[in-house]
Scaffold this motif. Structure first.
Motif, PDB file in Angstrom:
ATOM      1  N   ARG A  51       0.837  -1.205   0.000  1.00 53.05           N
ATOM      2  CA  ARG A  51       0.000   0.000   0.000  1.00 53.05           C
ATOM      3  C   ARG A  51       0.870   1.252   0.000  1.00 53.05           C
ATOM      4  NH1 ARG A  51      -4.271  -1.566  -2.118  1.00 53.05           N
ATOM      5  NH2 ARG A  51      -4.434   0.690  -2.238  1.00 53.05           N
ATOM      6  N   THR A  52       2.016   1.178   0.660  1.00 55.02           N
ATOM      7  CA  THR A  52       2.942   2.311   0.657  1.00 55.02           C
ATOM      8  C   THR A  52       3.464   2.563  -0.753  1.00 55.02           C
ATOM      9  OG1 THR A  52       3.629   1.859   2.936  1.00 55.02           O
ATOM     10  CG2 THR A  52       5.110   3.200   1.594  1.00 55.02           C
ATOM     11  N   LEU A  53       3.783   1.482  -1.472  1.00 59.28           N
ATOM     12  CA  LEU A  53       4.260   1.620  -2.846  1.00 59.28           C
ATOM     13  C   LEU A  53       3.191   2.261  -3.729  1.00 59.28           C
ATOM     14  CD1 LEU A  53       6.033  -1.830  -3.408  1.00 59.28           C
ATOM     15  CD2 LEU A  53       7.045   0.333  -2.662  1.00 59.28           C
ATOM     16  N   ILE A  54       1.938   1.825  -3.558  1.00 57.03           N
ATOM     17  CA  ILE A  54       0.845   2.362  -4.361  1.00 57.03           C
ATOM     18  C   ILE A  54       0.612   3.837  -4.048  1.00 57.03           C
ATOM     19  CG2 ILE A  54      -1.665   2.275  -4.679  1.00 57.03           C
ATOM     20  CD1 ILE A  54      -0.234   0.166  -6.266  1.00 57.03           C
ATOM     21  N   ASN A  55       0.622   4.178  -2.768  1.00 55.91           N
ATOM     22  CA  ASN A  55       0.397   5.578  -2.374  1.00 55.91           C
ATOM     23  C   ASN A  55       1.504   6.483  -2.906  1.00 55.91           C
ATOM     24  OD1 ASN A  55      -1.951   4.877  -1.024  1.00 55.91           O
ATOM     25  ND2 ASN A  55      -0.929   4.659   0.965  1.00 55.91           N
ATOM     26  N   ASN A  56       2.733   6.028  -2.823  1.00 54.69           N
ATOM     27  CA  ASN A  56       3.854   6.827  -3.337  1.00 54.69           C
ATOM     28  C   ASN A  56       3.754   7.004  -4.845  1.00 54.69           C
ATOM     29  OD1 ASN A  56       4.876   7.006  -0.746  1.00 54.69           O
ATOM     30  ND2 ASN A  56       6.408   5.400  -1.030  1.00 54.69           N
ATOM     31  N   GLU A  57       3.352   5.933  -5.530  1.00 58.29           N
ATOM     32  CA  GLU A  57       3.203   6.016  -6.978  1.00 58.29           C
ATOM     33  C   GLU A  57       2.077   6.960  -7.361  1.00 58.29           C
ATOM     34  OE1 GLU A  57       3.931   4.810 -11.081  1.00 58.29           O
ATOM     35  OE2 GLU A  57       5.034   5.221  -9.238  1.00 58.29           O
ATOM     36  N   ASN A  58       0.999   6.941  -6.610  1.00 58.48           N
ATOM     37  CA  ASN A  58      -0.122   7.833  -6.881  1.00 58.48           C
ATOM     38  C   ASN A  58       0.293   9.288  -6.727  1.00 58.48           C
ATOM     39  OD1 ASN A  58      -2.853   8.290  -7.588  1.00 58.48           O
ATOM     40  ND2 ASN A  58      -3.349   8.675  -5.438  1.00 58.48           N
ATOM     41  N   GLN A  59       1.076   9.564  -5.709  1.00 58.14           N
ATOM     42  CA  GLN A  59       1.563  10.932  -5.509  1.00 58.14           C
ATOM     43  C   GLN A  59       2.455  11.374  -6.677  1.00 58.14           C
ATOM     44  OE1 GLN A  59       3.404  11.254  -1.633  1.00 58.14           O
ATOM     45  NE2 GLN A  59       1.601  10.424  -0.572  1.00 58.14           N
ATOM     46  N   ARG A  60       3.283  10.474  -7.169  1.00 59.62           N
ATOM     47  CA  ARG A  60       4.157  10.811  -8.292  1.00 59.62           C
ATOM     48  C   ARG A  60       3.349  11.120  -9.552  1.00 59.62           C
ATOM     49  NH1 ARG A  60       6.336   8.710 -12.803  1.00 59.62           N
ATOM     50  NH2 ARG A  60       5.162   6.762 -12.596  1.00 59.62           N
ATOM     51  N   ILE A  61       2.336  10.282  -9.812  1.00 58.26           N
ATOM     52  CA  ILE A  61       1.523  10.473 -11.010  1.00 58.26           C
ATOM     53  C   ILE A  61       0.702  11.754 -10.914  1.00 58.26           C
ATOM     54  CG2 ILE A  61      -0.474   9.520 -12.242  1.00 58.26           C
ATOM     55  CD1 ILE A  61       0.772   6.743 -11.753  1.00 58.26           C
ATOM     56  N   GLN A  62       0.188  12.058  -9.736  1.00 54.56           N
ATOM     57  CA  GLN A  62      -0.554  13.304  -9.554  1.00 54.56           C
ATOM     58  C   GLN A  62       0.327  14.507  -9.840  1.00 54.56           C
ATOM     59  OE1 GLN A  62      -1.992  12.889  -5.524  1.00 54.56           O
ATOM     60  NE2 GLN A  62      -3.937  11.963  -6.163  1.00 54.56           N
ATOM     61  N   LYS A  63       1.576  14.418  -9.422  1.00 49.72           N
ATOM     62  CA  LYS A  63       2.514  15.528  -9.605  1.00 49.72           C
ATOM     63  C   LYS A  63       2.953  15.659 -11.063  1.00 49.72           C
ATOM     64  CE  LYS A  63       6.919  17.340  -7.900  1.00 49.72           C
ATOM     65  NZ  LYS A  63       8.047  17.131  -6.964  1.00 49.72           N
ATOM     66  N   GLU A  64       3.270  14.535 -11.713  1.00 49.29           N
ATOM     67  CA  GLU A  64       3.820  14.581 -13.061  1.00 49.29           C
ATOM     68  C   GLU A  64       2.760  14.699 -14.148  1.00 49.29           C
ATOM     69  OE1 GLU A  64       6.655  11.584 -14.010  1.00 49.29           O
ATOM     70  OE2 GLU A  64       7.676  11.714 -12.066  1.00 49.29           O
ATOM     71  N   TYR A  65       1.612  14.021 -13.964  1.00 50.73           N
ATOM     72  CA  TYR A  65       0.625  13.937 -15.034  1.00 50.73           C
ATOM     73  C   TYR A  65      -0.730  14.543 -14.677  1.00 50.73           C
ATOM     74  CZ  TYR A  65       4.055  10.508 -16.600  1.00 50.73           C
ATOM     75  OH  TYR A  65       5.209   9.875 -16.973  1.00 50.73           O
ATOM     76  N   LYS A  66      -0.834  15.093 -13.471  1.00 50.64           N
ATOM     77  CA  LYS A  66      -2.098  15.671 -13.019  1.00 50.64           C
ATOM     78  C   LYS A  66      -3.244  14.661 -13.150  1.00 50.64           C
ATOM     79  CE  LYS A  66      -0.234  19.723 -12.345  1.00 50.64           C
ATOM     80  NZ  LYS A  66       1.182  19.360 -12.332  1.00 50.64           N
ATOM     81  N   SER A  67      -2.925  13.430 -12.827  1.00 50.01           N
ATOM     82  CA  SER A  67      -3.889  12.338 -12.895  1.00 50.01           C
ATOM     83  C   SER A  67      -3.794  11.531 -11.605  1.00 50.01           C
ATOM     84  CB  SER A  67      -3.586  11.458 -14.111  1.00 50.01           C
ATOM     85  OG  SER A  67      -4.518  10.398 -14.214  1.00 50.01           O
ATOM     86  N   SER A  68      -4.689  10.570 -11.430  1.00 49.82           N
ATOM     87  CA  SER A  68      -4.650   9.684 -10.265  1.00 49.82           C
ATOM     88  C   SER A  68      -4.773   8.252 -10.751  1.00 49.82           C
ATOM     89  CB  SER A  68      -5.799   9.994  -9.296  1.00 49.82           C
ATOM     90  OG  SER A  68      -5.654  11.292  -8.752  1.00 49.82           O
ATOM     91  N   ILE A  69      -4.194   7.339  -9.994  1.00 49.56           N
ATOM     92  CA  ILE A  69      -4.258   5.943 -10.413  1.00 49.56           C
ATOM     93  C   ILE A  69      -5.598   5.328  -9.997  1.00 49.56           C
ATOM     94  CG2 ILE A  69      -1.754   5.711 -10.219  1.00 49.56           C
ATOM     95  CD1 ILE A  69      -2.166   4.058  -7.713  1.00 49.56           C
ATOM     96  N   LYS A  70      -6.019   4.364 -10.797  1.00 52.88           N
ATOM     97  CA  LYS A  70      -7.209   3.580 -10.506  1.00 52.88           C
ATOM     98  C   LYS A  70      -6.782   2.123 -10.438  1.00 52.88           C
ATOM     99  CE  LYS A  70     -11.645   2.133 -12.463  1.00 52.88           C
ATOM    100  NZ  LYS A  70     -12.552   2.242 -13.643  1.00 52.88           N
ATOM    101  N   GLU A  71      -6.948   1.496  -9.283  1.00 54.70           N
ATOM    102  CA  GLU A  71      -6.561   0.094  -9.140  1.00 54.70           C
ATOM    103  C   GLU A  71      -7.554  -0.779  -9.909  1.00 54.70           C
ATOM    104  OE1 GLU A  71      -5.896  -1.059  -5.088  1.00 54.70           O
ATOM    105  OE2 GLU A  71      -4.913   0.849  -4.598  1.00 54.70           O
ATOM    106  N   ILE A  72      -7.023  -1.708 -10.697  1.00 55.15           N
ATOM    107  CA  ILE A  72      -7.896  -2.532 -11.525  1.00 55.15           C
ATOM    108  C   ILE A  72      -7.776  -4.027 -11.222  1.00 55.15           C
ATOM    109  CG2 ILE A  72      -8.077  -0.902 -13.424  1.00 55.15           C
ATOM    110  CD1 ILE A  72      -5.813  -2.350 -14.823  1.00 55.15           C
ATOM    111  N   PHE A  73      -6.706  -4.438 -10.528  1.00 54.11           N
ATOM    112  CA  PHE A  73      -6.588  -5.855 -10.194  1.00 54.11           C
ATOM    113  C   PHE A  73      -5.598  -6.018  -9.057  1.00 54.11           C
ATOM    114  CE2 PHE A  73      -5.309 -10.351 -10.962  1.00 54.11           C
ATOM    115  CZ  PHE A  73      -6.583 -10.922 -10.916  1.00 54.11           C
ATOM    116  N   ASP A  74      -5.991  -6.858  -8.084  1.00 55.13           N
ATOM    117  CA  ASP A  74      -5.156  -7.113  -6.901  1.00 55.13           C
ATOM    118  C   ASP A  74      -5.020  -8.625  -6.762  1.00 55.13           C
ATOM    119  OD1 ASP A  74      -4.133  -7.494  -4.308  1.00 55.13           O
ATOM    120  OD2 ASP A  74      -5.110  -5.705  -3.543  1.00 55.13           O
ATOM    121  N   TRP A  75      -3.774  -9.127  -6.814  1.00 53.35           N
ATOM    122  CA  TRP A  75      -3.544 -10.565  -6.753  1.00 53.35           C
ATOM    123  C   TRP A  75      -2.385 -10.863  -5.815  1.00 53.35           C
ATOM    124  CZ3 TRP A  75       0.626 -13.799  -7.906  1.00 53.35           C
ATOM    125  CH2 TRP A  75       0.338 -15.180  -8.001  1.00 53.35           C
TER     126      TRP A  75
END
Length: 265
Positions: free
Chosen positions: A113-137
């Motif tokens: 979850r820490t990896l996902i949260n950090n990645e979401n922050q990066r994408i928000q900063k670089e692309y002005k977008s947010s991630i949408k989780e589509i599959f968890d395995w």
């Protein structure tokens, strides 16, 4: 009176080799009326049971999408979360759907979850977008195998789950008696030790028995007239020292993956 012993060599530890893996295939699908650079990514995924099956899935996927920038990924013994986000394509006047993942080995002490949260922050900063989780395995360490055989018309199906970390096996036995005039009377032998009481399956009946955890399983079967009760000779038979040579010497014999059902009178 005839007694049968069915030996299930499939319960030898190292012959249960299936291991769930997740195959992921990503490619860019050209859309009509759009530039290639404005086309979204597409995902395919499926569970595979072995390295060989994973290799074949990867080979077939790369061949099928060779002109669509394919990416093949195999997740094994890990926790993986796939996600998508919109990425602006500067100079092309569009944005595209990008699919990616974060993965953490099951032996790691980290937190996905820490990896996902950090990645979401990066994408928000670089692309002005947010991630949408589509599959968890997540690989759980359990593999499932079904083995079946028929003895004197009685159908035995064993649903086997093995923990790859501990080596322990949990088994659910499904016994079907399709005979019209005979009951199936039997005991299981778990790790060379006879079960405490016999089981009886009436004609045209099916029963499920949880055998718990063991490394080898056998069964001793007797057909009796429908409605009959166990005879004293049967009780004495249960108490006998049952020689299960194939099970006891399992490390010296069959090492293949094919179940072996031996019958002794």
């Amino acid at each position: 009176m005839k007694y049968l012993i069915v030996i299930l060599a499939l319960f030898i530890f190292n012959t249960v080799t299936a291991q769930d893996q997740l195959f992921i295939g990503l490619y860019t699908k050209k859309e009509s009326g759009k530039s290639y650079w404005c086309s979204d990514m597409v995902m395919e995924k499926k569970i595979v049971k072995s390295d060989a099956e994973a290799f074949q899935a990867k080979k077939e996927f790369l061949a099928a999408h060779s002109n669509e920038s394919p990416i093949a990924k195999i997740a094994k013994n890990s926790h993986i979360i796939l996600y998508e986000f919109q990425k602006p394509m500067l100079g092309f006047g569009c944005s595209v759907k990008v699919i990616s993942w974060k993965e953490l080995d099951n032996r790691s002490k980290g937190n996905i979850r820490t990896l996902i949260n950090n990645e979401n922050q990066r994408i928000q900063k670089e692309y002005k977008s947010s991630i949408k989780e589509i599959f968890d395995w997540q690989y759980t360490g359990n593999t499932l195998e079904d083995f079946s055989s028929k003895v004197d018309g009685i159908e035995f199906t064993l649903k086997v789950a093995k923990n790859e970390t501990t080596g322990l096996i949990t088994t659910l036995a499904v016994i079907k008696n399709p005979l019209k005039d005979k009951s199936a009377q039997f005991i299981f032998i778990l790790d060379g030790v006879p079960d405490k009481k016999p089981h009886i399956i009436q004609p045209n009946s099916t029963s499920q028995i949880n055998l718990g955890k063991s490394t080898s399983i056998g069964v001793k079967l007797q057909l009796i007239p429908a409605g009959a009760v166990p005879e004293q000779s049967y009780v004495d038979w249960i108490k006998e020292k049952i020689r299960l040579d194939i099970i006891q010497n399992r490390n010296k014999q069959n090492t293949g993956n094919t179940p072996i059902w031996g019958v002794r009178g």
